[in-house]
Design an enzyme around this catalytic site. Sequence first.
Site, mmCIF file in Angstrom:
data_model
loop_
_atom_site.group_PDB
_atom_site.id
_atom_site.type_symbol
_atom_site.label_atom_id
_atom_site.label_comp_id
_atom_site.label_asym_id
_atom_site.label_seq_id
_atom_site.Cartn_x
_atom_site.Cartn_y
_atom_site.Cartn_z
ATOM 1 C CB SER A 13 48.028 41.021 37.132
ATOM 2 O OG SER A 13 46.962 41.621 37.178
ATOM 3 C CB SER A 72 48.904 46.427 38.381
ATOM 4 O OG SER A 72 47.684 46.614 39.359
ATOM 5 N N GLY A 73 45.978 45.612 36.409
ATOM 6 C CA GLY A 73 44.381 46.388 35.869
ATOM 7 C C GLY A 73 44.216 47.645 36.594
ATOM 8 N N GLY A 100 45.998 49.354 38.713
ATOM 9 C CA GLY A 100 47.194 49.885 39.313
ATOM 10 C C GLY A 100 47.383 50.704 40.797
ATOM 11 C CB THR A 136 47.854 45.383 43.182
ATOM 12 O OG1 THR A 136 46.437 45.443 42.606
ATOM 13 C CG2 THR A 136 47.878 44.420 43.997
ATOM 14 C CD GLU A 189 42.921 38.883 35.780
ATOM 15 O OE1 GLU A 189 43.137 39.687 36.439
ATOM 16 O OE2 GLU A 189 42.304 38.490 35.223
HETATM 17 O O1 LIG Z 1 44.150 37.940 39.868
HETATM 18 C C1 LIG Z 1 43.738 38.889 39.455
HETATM 19 C C2 LIG Z 1 42.290 38.507 39.942
HETATM 20 O O2 LIG Z 1 41.784 37.182 40.030
HETATM 21 C C3 LIG Z 1 41.704 39.402 38.552
HETATM 22 O O3 LIG Z 1 41.393 38.877 37.835
HETATM 23 C C4 LIG Z 1 44.224 40.521 39.996
HETATM 24 O O4 LIG Z 1 45.031 40.016 38.222
HETATM 25 C C5 LIG Z 1 45.015 40.162 40.749
HETATM 26 O O5 LIG Z 1 44.074 40.625 41.536
HETATM 27 C C6 LIG Z 1 45.378 42.069 40.418
HETATM 28 O O6 LIG Z 1 44.655 42.960 40.444
HETATM 29 P P1 LIG Z 1 45.310 43.926 39.222
HETATM 30 O O7 LIG Z 1 46.702 44.654 39.780
HETATM 31 O O8 LIG Z 1 44.214 45.477 39.432
HETATM 32 O O9 LIG Z 1 45.728 43.628 38.540
#
Ligand SMILES: O=C([C@H](O)CO)[C@H](O)[C@H](O)COP(=O)(O)O
Length: 191
Positions: free
Chosen positions: A42, A81-82, A84, A86, A158
Amino acid sequence: MMRLMAQKIQSIADSIADEEVDAFTHAILSANRIYVMGAGRSGLVAKAFAMRLMHLGFTSFVVGETITPAIEKNDMFIAFSGSGNTKSIADVAQTAKGIGSTIGLITSNKDSTIGIIADVIVVIESQRDAVTDESHEYDIRQMMGEHKSFAPLGTIFETTSMVFSDALVSHIMEITQTSEGELKKRHTNIE
Ligand SMILES: O=C([C@H](O)CO)[C@H](O)[C@H](O)COP(=O)(O)O
């Protein structure tokens, strides 16, 4: 496999609320400077977006870089942030919120730590039309024989947030009447 992924992205694109995009765009256009952040993959999408903002003529920074200055009240903080949730991003969002900056979030989970404090959110429904185990295997069998891997972890968020943020760049180019030539002039000439 790529067709299946493209179908999912199409389905998610159809679900994105125009009002959310309008509010998000307005916040970007109103901000003094824009600070972008994400973790892992992300974070790569966040960096790509910050780069295009710079090409568009905005003053943009990637949070965590050594040359990124202090954020101020009239600035905008944008998190990719997928989940939300992190922690490192949520902590920075909380700090920026306390300073009075506008908080933007691109996520699959608006009911999250960052979602709760965000002023503008665009939801990328990465679980939309989620394939069940059964249909997943059916689709995969059709396309890839017995191979059963499809879009692990946050892949759909992503990839879709990358497509969405590129579409947002085009949308802002239209609104601000910025030509591709202007973007090209700002592109680095020392790479
Ligand atoms: O890199 C990531 C992981 O490989 C999932 O595909 C995520 O982008 C990273 O962990 C951040 O998570 P989020 O903040 O929930 O996007």
